[in-house]
Write an enzyme that holds these catalytic residues in place. Structure first.
Site, PDB file in Angstrom:
ATOM      1  N   SER A 229     -35.521  -3.282  51.754  1.00 13.49           N
ATOM      2  CA  SER A 229     -34.385  -3.428  52.648  1.00 13.49           C
ATOM      3  C   SER A 229     -33.167  -3.942  51.863  1.00 13.49           C
ATOM      4  CB  SER A 229     -34.766  -4.337  53.813  1.00 13.49           C
ATOM      5  OG  SER A 229     -33.850  -4.200  54.874  1.00 13.49           O
ATOM      6  N   ASP A 455     -37.150   5.120  59.971  1.00 13.00           N
ATOM      7  CA  ASP A 455     -36.723   3.736  59.770  1.00 13.00           C
ATOM      8  C   ASP A 455     -35.524   3.416  60.665  1.00 13.00           C
ATOM      9  OD1 ASP A 455     -35.713   1.262  58.682  1.00 13.00           O
ATOM     10  OD2 ASP A 455     -36.822   1.699  56.853  1.00 13.00           O
ATOM     11  N   HIS A 485     -39.888   0.045  59.613  1.00 12.39           N
ATOM     12  CA  HIS A 485     -38.976  -0.343  58.551  1.00 12.39           C
ATOM     13  C   HIS A 485     -39.737  -0.424  57.238  1.00 12.39           C
ATOM     14  CE1 HIS A 485     -35.445  -1.932  56.744  1.00 12.39           C
ATOM     15  NE2 HIS A 485     -35.818  -3.197  56.703  1.00 12.39           N
TER      16      HIS A 485
END
Length: 516
Positions: A229, A455, A485
């Site tokens: 991320s 995602d 995610h």
């Protein structure tokens, strides 16, 4: 308030969920100029219990083989433009490699996202997921500057945060807009009052320089890295600053480095809407009846009605707090980070329709970094501080109002939640650095870049844009056709084989590889 647009979180959001309580090269200067810091010795010791800023809880349990997690503090310059000036302490954690010593490659440094997530608490929570990587690496993570034990940014106290998160962050009229702006100003003023010294020093470029110092202190010629991320943005900035120091690196759940904060919010509106669509389709496709709607459109329509009802009249949440529209939206967003949470979202919605908001509020608390004891980690403060120090654009209420129709087209459900979040940096005391990060890394070795088509928080398109921005011959894209995610922690065999093949054996997968 923090939301998916600002909390580019990965695994760290999952660790915060306490449902069991209810459900039983170039640029910037080089650290190598400062021999004292480069040659410092880390005093590794058994890890203490996490601090409140790290999220609280118990000290990490021993590893499956009985080895204990070790913690240390590394000194780094407060100001990288003055590397011989004041220093700050950065909290580190490691699990030493468990394989044969002669096969050890070095350290593998993790950043799990946020920005603002504590790596010191997240790595041991997910350590077993990376057991195979530990056969050849010391697994290492850290609290970036401003986070957890690393000179944490402090803004509001726990009681004030409870009040702050009860506010209406999706204003419908002038009075509510004024209140939202006032609360944002109060939050930002508290950050400046309590953390004035660290606020200008928490940019991603600062954290990247910290990582290069970490590389040297750990005794590694190259930085082997696993970024998730926001950790992909940090990794990209590191590769830009130190392309010759990049070792084997993996970027998973990739932040689009070409977007402004507004574009990121808009992209996430589409991403969370897609995830909601997928949740609704999954629920009604099961053999048994879906308890929150008869069709996918009915599921989404009932959620929309619930949120409108909560805007008018909240319901009991986790006593003594009520579940507001904003808290419910945050709880829904939190559950959409992982398909593993969809069952909790179904239960939370079913209970909320009957007037019980506890499950959705626990999910919302997880997003905001609140534990069952009512203590908050500093993820909200750190997240705002890092994003506002990085992001140059500043938006006002008139601008957001003009943009609402565009956000509404992207996501009727998340429109206000994400659009109004753009106000968080409006009167921030530190100027933002740039419209978007520079991740161009000519001369760096291959970096494996993994995008997940489902995602919600870092939409799939960002992976391809990261590959392009890194430069020719650097980014190698792998696509995972999945939900949630990130990709590696989905435990998809194809994804994990590709990651293990590269990190452990140096085998770069073919560009364009698709896993499903």
């Amino acid at each position: 308030m923090p939301n998916p647009s600002r909390l580019r979180a990965a695994a760290l959001t999952a660790t915060a969920v306490t449902l069991s309580v209810l459900l039983a090269g170039c640029g910037g200067g080089s650290q190598e100029d400062d021999e004292n810091l480069k040659d410092q010795k880390l005093g590794w010791k058994d890890c203490p219990a996490p601090s409140e800023a790290e999220g609280g809880g118990a000290a990490p349990s021993p590893l499956p083989d009985g080895d204990k997690w070790q913690c240390a503090t590394m000194k780094a310059p407060l100001d990288w433009d003055d590397p011989k000036g004041d220093t700050i302490g950065l909290a580190l954690i490691r699990a030493k490699a468990g394989g044969e010593a002669d096969r050890r490659i070095g350290s593998l440094v993790f950043n799990f996202g946020g920005p603002g997530g504590s790596g010191v608490t997240t790595l041991p929570a997910f350590g077993q997921d990376y057991a195979k990587l530990r056969t050849r690496y010391d697994l290492v993570s850290f609290d970036p500057r401003g986070v957890g034990r690393s000179d944490p940014v402090e803004c509001l106290d726990d009681k004030q945060l409870d009040t702050y998160f009860q506010q209406d962050a999706t204003p419908d009229d002038r009075a509510e807009r004024t209140e939202l702006v006032d609360n944002t100003e109060k939050f930002n003023a508290a950050c400046e009052k309590n953390s004035k010294k660290i606020l200008p020093r928490v940019r991603t470029t600062d954290a990247a320089r910290d990582m290069d110092l970490m590389r040297q202190v750990l005794g590694d010629d190259k930085l082997h890295y696993f970024g998730i991320s926001y950790g992909t943005e940090l990794g990209g900035v590191y590769a830009h600053l130190f392309p010759k120091h990049v070792g084997r690196a993996v970027f998973d759940a990739v932040v689009d480095p070409t977007q402004t904060s507004e574009q990121s919010s808009l992209g996430q509106a589409k991403g969370f809407q897609l995830a909601l669509d997928n949740f609704a389709e999954d629920c009604v496709s099961k053999a048994e009846d879906c308890p929150v709607g008869d069709t996918a459109e009915d599921v989404k329509a009932r959620i929309a009605r619930l949120l409108k009802d909560l805007d008018r009249k909240p319901i009991p949440g986790v006593f003594p707090r009520e579940l507001t529209e904003t808290a419910a939206t945050g709880g829904i967003a939190q559950a959409l980070y992982s398909k593993d949470f969809w069952e909790y979202l179904t239960e939370g919605l079913e209970q909320a329709y009957d007037g019980d908001g506890r499950v959705l509020m626990v999910l919302s608390d997880a997003l905001n970094g609140r534990n069952e004891d009512g203590e908050y980690s500093n993820i909200t403060a750190a997240n705002v501080a890092i994003n506002c120090a990085d992001d140059k654009p500043r938006y006002d209420t008139a601008y957001v109002e003009r943009k609402l129709p565009e956000f509404r087209d992207a996501s009727p459900l998340f429109v206000d939640y994400l659009a109004w979040s753009m106000l968080s940096c409006t009167d921030w005391p530190v100027a933002g650095a740039a419209d978007h990060p520079d991740v161009g890394a000519p001369g760096a070795p291959p970096i494996l870049v993994i995008g997940n088509t489902g995602d919600p928080a870092t939409p799939y398109e960002g992976a391809g844009r990261m590959v392009d921005a890194l430069g020719k011959g650097v980014g190698v894209e792998l696509t995972y056709k999945g939900q949630g995610h990130g990709a590696y922690d989905s435990k998809n065999r194809c994804v994990q084989d590709a990651v293990h093949g590269y990190l452990l054996d140096g085998k770069v997968p073919a560009a364009g590889t698709v896993c499903s």
